[in-house]
Design an enzyme around this catalytic site. Structure first.
Site, mmCIF file in Angstrom:
data_model
loop_
_atom_site.group_PDB
_atom_site.id
_atom_site.type_symbol
_atom_site.label_atom_id
_atom_site.label_comp_id
_atom_site.label_asym_id
_atom_site.label_seq_id
_atom_site.Cartn_x
_atom_site.Cartn_y
_atom_site.Cartn_z
ATOM 1 N N GLY A 17 0.789 -1.231 0.000
ATOM 2 C CA GLY A 17 0.000 0.000 0.000
ATOM 3 C C GLY A 17 0.820 1.280 0.000
ATOM 4 N N THR A 19 2.260 3.055 -2.463
ATOM 5 C CA THR A 19 1.841 4.020 -3.479
ATOM 6 C C THR A 19 0.466 4.585 -3.156
ATOM 7 O OG1 THR A 19 3.214 2.965 -5.152
ATOM 8 C CG2 THR A 19 1.382 4.307 -5.953
ATOM 9 N N SER A 86 12.562 -0.943 -1.121
ATOM 10 C CA SER A 86 13.811 -0.749 -0.370
ATOM 11 C C SER A 86 13.966 -1.810 0.721
ATOM 12 C CB SER A 86 13.914 0.669 0.195
ATOM 13 O OG SER A 86 12.715 1.164 0.710
#
Length: 177
Positions: A17, A19, A86
């Site tokens: 979630g 974005t 990341s």
């Protein structure tokens, strides 16, 4: 709304979630007059970091480059939302140290929920062996140990996640409503 430069780093598995939260919050802050840029991992990979693969070294370099751009924008008074998996703690910490004004948001959803949400079929392809080194399947995701905010997107509504981030940015003095 008054604001000062900060990088808000949304990290989590694909489909957690990141974005969704970052774009919804960005709309709200832009409507309030904030200078804000979004660096979305998928878009960055097709432009700024095109040519990098998914080895640990390439993933780290991808994050370093995103961090470099984030730092430039942040020091010039822009709120930067980074929405990128990341997966490795060490590189996130390196970028945090370089930028300084950095807020980590752990967008947390169980792997099963991320797989359920996967409209691109990436998890299915990874489980079938078609995609190698997929974070959460055959490559690790190192969850943050002390994020400023954790959004449990399997347990809370989008608005709750947005409010948690807004509250933290206000507490830290990055935005003044």
């Amino acid at each position: 709304m008054e604001h000062r430069g900060v990088t808000v780093w949304f990290t989590g598995l694909s489909g957690a979630g990141k974005t969704t939260i970052s774009h919804a919050l960005a709309e709200r802050l832009k409507a309030a007059g904030c200078k804000l840029e979004i660096l979305d991992g998928d878009i960055v990979r097709t432009n700024l970091t095109k040519g990098l693969g998914f080895s640990k070294e390439d993933r780290d370099e991808n994050i370093r480059r995103i961090g470099f751009v984030s730092h430039l924008l942040t020091r010039n008074g822009v709120i930067v939302f980074v929405s990128a998996i990341s997966p490795y703690r060490e590189i996130r910490e390196e970028v945090r140290q370089r930028i300084g004004d950095f807020v980590e948001i752990f967008v947390n959803a169980p792997l099963e929920e991320c797989e359920r949400r996967d409209v691109k079929g990436l998890y299915q392809r990874a489980r079938a062996g078609e995609i190698k080194g997929f974070t959460g399947i055959d490559d690790p995701y190192e969850a943050p140990t002390n994020p400023e905010v954790e959004c449990r997107t399997d347990l809370e509504e989008l608005e709750e996640s947005i409010e948690k981030v807004m509250k933290k940015l206000t507490e830290l003095g990055y935005i003044t409503p």
